[in-house]
Each structure stands twice: as structure tokens, then as C-alpha cells.
Scaffold this motif. Structure first.
Motif, PDB file in Angstrom:
ATOM      1  N   ALA A  93     -12.019  25.118  28.074  1.00 20.06           N
ATOM      2  CA  ALA A  93     -12.878  24.247  29.064  1.00 20.06           C
ATOM      3  C   ALA A  93     -13.029  25.228  30.307  1.00 20.06           C
ATOM      4  O   ALA A  93     -12.215  25.780  30.785  1.00 20.06           O
ATOM      5  CB  ALA A  93     -12.477  22.964  29.159  1.00 20.06           C
ATOM      6  N   ALA A  94     -14.454  24.945  30.805  1.00 16.59           N
ATOM      7  CA  ALA A  94     -14.564  25.754  32.060  1.00 16.59           C
ATOM      8  C   ALA A  94     -15.840  24.999  32.657  1.00 16.59           C
ATOM      9  O   ALA A  94     -16.799  24.761  31.943  1.00 16.59           O
ATOM     10  CB  ALA A  94     -14.828  27.083  32.081  1.00 16.59           C
ATOM     11  N   GLY A  95     -15.908  24.322  34.059  1.00 18.35           N
ATOM     12  CA  GLY A  95     -16.915  23.749  34.483  1.00 18.35           C
ATOM     13  C   GLY A  95     -17.302  22.712  33.781  1.00 18.35           C
ATOM     14  O   GLY A  95     -16.584  21.531  33.424  1.00 18.35           O
ATOM     15  N   GLN A  96     -18.639  22.493  33.301  1.00 10.74           N
ATOM     16  CA  GLN A  96     -19.270  21.512  32.644  1.00 10.74           C
ATOM     17  C   GLN A  96     -19.141  21.991  31.158  1.00 10.74           C
ATOM     18  O   GLN A  96     -19.905  21.115  30.370  1.00 10.74           O
ATOM     19  CB  GLN A  96     -20.497  21.145  33.131  1.00 10.74           C
ATOM     20  CG  GLN A  96     -20.597  20.902  34.525  1.00 10.74           C
ATOM     21  CD  GLN A  96     -19.885  19.556  34.845  1.00 10.74           C
ATOM     22  OE1 GLN A  96     -19.964  18.431  34.389  1.00 10.74           O
ATOM     23  NE2 GLN A  96     -18.955  19.647  36.022  1.00 10.74           N
ATOM     24  N   ARG A  97     -18.206  22.819  30.531  1.00  6.25           N
ATOM     25  CA  ARG A  97     -18.522  23.027  29.278  1.00  6.25           C
ATOM     26  C   ARG A  97     -16.971  22.848  28.596  1.00  6.25           C
ATOM     27  O   ARG A  97     -16.001  23.175  29.175  1.00  6.25           O
ATOM     28  CB  ARG A  97     -18.863  24.785  29.305  1.00  6.25           C
ATOM     29  CG  ARG A  97     -18.782  25.428  27.694  1.00  6.25           C
ATOM     30  CD  ARG A  97     -19.260  26.848  27.588  1.00  6.25           C
ATOM     31  NE  ARG A  97     -18.053  27.360  28.736  1.00  6.25           N
ATOM     32  CZ  ARG A  97     -16.903  28.021  27.985  1.00  6.25           C
ATOM     33  NH1 ARG A  97     -16.501  27.675  26.732  1.00  6.25           N
ATOM     34  NH2 ARG A  97     -16.230  28.584  28.821  1.00  6.25           N
ATOM     35  N   ILE A  98     -17.004  22.789  27.307  1.00  3.70           N
ATOM     36  CA  ILE A  98     -15.968  22.466  26.430  1.00  3.70           C
ATOM     37  C   ILE A  98     -16.132  22.918  25.183  1.00  3.70           C
ATOM     38  O   ILE A  98     -17.272  22.372  24.531  1.00  3.70           O
ATOM     39  CB  ILE A  98     -15.187  21.051  26.756  1.00  3.70           C
ATOM     40  CG1 ILE A  98     -13.829  20.928  26.016  1.00  3.70           C
ATOM     41  CG2 ILE A  98     -16.232  19.947  26.023  1.00  3.70           C
ATOM     42  CD1 ILE A  98     -13.214  19.527  26.055  1.00  3.70           C
ATOM     43  N   GLN A  99     -15.273  23.734  24.412  1.00  3.80           N
ATOM     44  CA  GLN A  99     -15.748  23.976  23.034  1.00  3.80           C
ATOM     45  C   GLN A  99     -14.116  23.948  22.347  1.00  3.80           C
ATOM     46  O   GLN A  99     -13.193  24.495  22.663  1.00  3.80           O
ATOM     47  CB  GLN A  99     -16.250  25.359  23.203  1.00  3.80           C
ATOM     48  CG  GLN A  99     -16.357  26.151  21.798  1.00  3.80           C
ATOM     49  CD  GLN A  99     -16.882  27.654  21.863  1.00  3.80           C
ATOM     50  OE1 GLN A  99     -16.778  28.281  23.216  1.00  3.80           O
ATOM     51  NE2 GLN A  99     -17.020  28.418  20.750  1.00  3.80           N
ATOM     52  N   ARG A 100     -14.446  23.247  21.239  1.00  2.00           N
ATOM     53  CA  ARG A 100     -13.212  23.106  20.169  1.00  2.00           C
ATOM     54  C   ARG A 100     -13.044  24.554  19.617  1.00  2.00           C
ATOM     55  O   ARG A 100     -13.780  25.196  19.218  1.00  2.00           O
ATOM     56  CB  ARG A 100     -13.415  22.240  18.964  1.00  2.00           C
ATOM     57  CG  ARG A 100     -12.232  22.016  18.478  1.00  2.00           C
ATOM     58  CD  ARG A 100     -12.173  20.711  17.760  1.00  2.00           C
ATOM     59  NE  ARG A 100     -11.088  20.197  16.869  1.00  2.00           N
ATOM     60  CZ  ARG A 100     -10.699  19.184  16.638  1.00  2.00           C
ATOM     61  NH1 ARG A 100     -11.265  18.195  16.906  1.00  2.00           N
ATOM     62  NH2 ARG A 100      -9.596  18.955  16.108  1.00  2.00           N
ATOM     63  N   MET A 101     -11.582  25.068  19.569  1.00  2.00           N
ATOM     64  CA  MET A 101     -11.374  26.178  19.216  1.00  2.00           C
ATOM     65  C   MET A 101     -10.600  26.161  17.929  1.00  2.00           C
ATOM     66  O   MET A 101      -9.848  25.103  17.683  1.00  2.00           O
ATOM     67  CB  MET A 101     -10.091  27.138  19.994  1.00  2.00           C
ATOM     68  CG  MET A 101     -10.755  27.064  21.529  1.00  2.00           C
ATOM     69  SD  MET A 101     -12.421  28.094  21.761  1.00  2.00           S
ATOM     70  CE  MET A 101     -11.486  29.721  21.564  1.00  2.00           C
ATOM     71  N   GLU A 102     -11.031  27.046  16.869  1.00  2.00           N
ATOM     72  CA  GLU A 102      -9.880  27.058  15.498  1.00  2.00           C
ATOM     73  C   GLU A 102      -8.749  27.801  15.740  1.00  2.00           C
ATOM     74  O   GLU A 102      -8.744  29.099  16.096  1.00  2.00           O
ATOM     75  CB  GLU A 102     -10.816  27.893  14.505  1.00  2.00           C
ATOM     76  CG  GLU A 102     -12.189  27.152  14.243  1.00  2.00           C
ATOM     77  CD  GLU A 102     -11.799  25.610  13.577  1.00  2.00           C
ATOM     78  OE1 GLU A 102     -10.793  25.646  12.841  1.00  2.00           O
ATOM     79  OE2 GLU A 102     -12.570  24.622  13.767  1.00  2.00           O
ATOM     80  N   VAL A 103      -7.691  27.424  15.884  1.00  2.00           N
ATOM     81  CA  VAL A 103      -6.319  27.851  15.997  1.00  2.00           C
ATOM     82  C   VAL A 103      -5.534  28.089  14.643  1.00  2.00           C
ATOM     83  O   VAL A 103      -5.139  27.071  13.986  1.00  2.00           O
ATOM     84  CB  VAL A 103      -5.575  27.081  17.049  1.00  2.00           C
ATOM     85  CG1 VAL A 103      -4.359  27.614  17.213  1.00  2.00           C
ATOM     86  CG2 VAL A 103      -6.293  26.820  18.158  1.00  2.00           C
TER      87      VAL A 103
END
Length: 332
Positions: A93-103
Motif C-alpha cells: 500500500a502507498a497513498g490511496q493505493r493498495i494491491q494484493r500480492m502473491e506470496v
């Protein structure tokens, strides 16, 4: 710009990337409250920030970054680890952005983490008398064992989650927010080895939180964490004030930054000190005008501090630990 830095005939060509940007409708569809433009001979860099900025034009042989220090710091990326019994999510996440990551290796819930065939789910039995068989020859124990097994299973699950986080981001060091119900946080912390896990928790049932709400709660946690770090840094300065581990005079701060001594630099957001430092002469040449100048001691000190991996805090007047343009804590 024209006449001082460039010939008049070259100015329009130099500004061409900015001129084109004005008419770029796609660029202006994705705006924030503030915008920084950094133009040099071979590139134009843009930086959107969530806070409004005072309009300013600065022409020099280096970029003018002070207005962006606070905003950029607040938009540094961080991780969010959402945990529940049924689902695990890892986000950047950063600022107004969030992204799901494949771990890789991240278990998707406790069932995925456990080898159910080898886990004892309840009571345990052993022979009380090897000569006797059946119920009379066996002792059952483990009343209340179900919660204990559940805790052991959770620890097993969380250890797998922690290992996946370490393998994926262990060397990163970014802040990481844990999102879970409150009573599960201590159990995860017991097995956590990721150095960036912060104290604040995004409390809630992680598998029921929409991403937008998850981002909002996690961002609040990171903001509180950064505020605590700032307050601790200011407290450190005050405890070291008037010793050899601090600098409060402008000339001392500037020289210390050029020598790589500055650990933390505190800068007044409105600070502007026209002038130039000569490392050879160990002297500052101050410029009288604050209207027409191309060298700023504050900017050069910020640049030197960042290049030497120091931290820079841009503060309001009431946040500054001293009534000064800049003060610093020193490494030595």
C-alpha cells in the motif's frame, strides 16, 4: 531561465515537455491535491501528492524538494498482513493505493496450513495397565484440550505465514501493519520475526474488510507509527541539545551535513536561506536576496543528508525543537 541558464532560443525547447503535459488529458484525469514537476535537460519527472502545495518555481542546478519532504514521507509504501482463520492476505500500500500480492508459500487459512491427518484434535489415550485391555485399561485425558490444540494449530499456521513473509520481504524493512481481531495479534507477534512489524493494529475481521476500509485502517496505523517516530526523534534531539551530538547553528548544520555527520535533520517547512557552502574554504557565502537566487543552503543540506542516508523531517513552526531554519542530531 532564459538568459541566465539558457539562450532565449533554447528556452522553449527545454520547456517543451511541460508544454505538452498541459494538454495531456489522460495525465490530468488522475490528479491529487498537489503536484511536483522536476524538469532537467533529459527528463521530466512528476510527483503527485495527497496534500496541497504552495505554488513555487525554482531554477537551479538541483531540484527543490523541501515542499515534498512531508508529503513524500507520508506516501512511502508499506505492507499490510491480514489474518483470519479462513484467509490470509498480503498487500502493498502507498497513498490511496493498495494491491494484493502473491506470496509464495503463504497458507490461505489455517486449514491450508495444517496437515490434519497428523494433528491430534482432542483427547489423548495411553494404556494405564499393559495387562488390561479395553476401557478399564486405558486412561483418557485432555479436558479443555480443544482450545490448547487450537492455539497450537494457530501457532503452526502463523509460523508458516511469518516464514512466507520473511522469504518474500524479509530484507525490505518497510513498515508492516497486522490486520486481525485483537485477541489474535499477541499470538502472531510471538512468532513474528519480520523487523518492520509495527505496534499499531488494524483491528477487525480481516476476511470481511473491503480493501478500501483495510487501506484506511492500515494507513491510520502507519500515520500513528510515523508520528511516534517523529516525536521520539525530537525527544532525542532535545536530550542531546547543546552537546557535541547536535547542531543548532546554521553554519554548523550545513558543515555537518557536508561531512556526513547528520543522522536526523529537522527543517522548518518555510525555511529559505539563499547561499552556497564551499567545502574547500569551509565557509558559507550568503546571498542577500530571497527573490532572485539559484542556491539555497536548506536544499543543499537536505540533499547532503539524504545522500548520506540520514533522515529528514520537514516541520511546521510549532513542531520545530528550536527557533531555527534547521537543526540536527549528529552521528559523531
Amino acid at each position: 531561465l532564459s538568459g541566465h541558464w539558457l539562450a532565449a532560443s533554447d528556452t522553449a525547447k527545454f520547456l517543451d515537455p511541460v508544454t505538452k503535459l498541459v494538454g495531456d488529458s489522460e495525465f490530468w484525469q488522475h490528479t491529487e491535491e498537489g503536484l511536483g514537476l522536476f524538469l532537467c535537460a533529459d527528463q521530466l519527472r512528476t510527483w503527485r501528492v495527497a496534500t496541497s502545495l504552495k505554488e513555487n518555481v525554482f531554477v537551479s542546478d538541483r531540484f527543490f524538494v523541501l515542499p515534498l519532504i512531508s508529503s513524500v514521507g507520508n506516501q512511502q509504501p508499506f505492507y499490510v498482513l491480514s489474518l483470519s482463520r479462513n484467509e490470509t492476505g498480503f498487500y502493498e500500500a502507498a497513498g490511496q493505493r493498495i494491491q494484493r500480492m502473491e506470496v509464495p508459500g503463504m497458507p490461505q487459512g489455517i486449514k491450508d496450513a495444517l496437515d490434519t491427518a497428523s494433528v491430534d484434535r482432542g483427547s489423548q489415550v495411553h494404556a494405564a495397565n499393559p495387562q488390561k485391555a479395553g476401557k478399564q485399561g486405558a486412561v483418557f485425558h485432555g479436558q479443555g484440550g480443544k482450545p490448547e490444540t487450537s492455539k497450537r494449530d494457530l501457532e503452526h499456521y502463523y509460523r508458516q505465514v511469518n516464514q512466507a513473509v520473511i522469504d518474500f520481504a524479509g530484507k525490505d524493512g518497510r513498515p508492516m501493519v497486522l490486520a486481525c481481531v485483537a485477541d489474535q495479534a499477541p499470538l502472531y507477534r510471538d512468532v513474528n520475526t519480520y523487523a518492520g512489524l509495527i505496534d499499531e493494529i488494524a483491528v477487525g475481521s480481516a476476511d470481511r474488510l473491503p480493501e478500501k476500509e483495510l487501506l484506511s485502517r492500515a494507513s491510520a496505523c502507519v500515520a500513528a507509527h510515523r508520528q511516534q517516530k517523529l516525536e521520539a526523534a525530537i525527544d532525542t534531539y532535545r536530550s542531546q541539545a547543546h552537546t557535541t551530538r547536535s547542531a543548532a547553528e546554521l553554519s554548523d548544520v550545513v558543515k555537518a551535513a557536508h561531512n556526513g555527520q547528520v543522522d536526523r535533520l529537522f527543517v522548518r517547512q518555510s525555511a529559505l536561506v539563499p547561499g552556497e557552502y564551499s567545502a574547500e574554504a569551509l565557509a558559507i557565502d550568503y546571498q542577500a536576496s530571497t527573490e532572485d537566487f539559484d542556491k539555497d543552503l536548506v536544499e543543499t543540506t537536505i540533499a547532503q543528508t539524504l545522500q548520506q542516508r540520514g533522515q529528514v523531517y520537514a516541520l511546521s513552526d510549532d513542531q520545530m525543537p528550536e527557533d531555527a531554519a534547521m537543526v540536527a542530531t549528529l552521528r559523531y
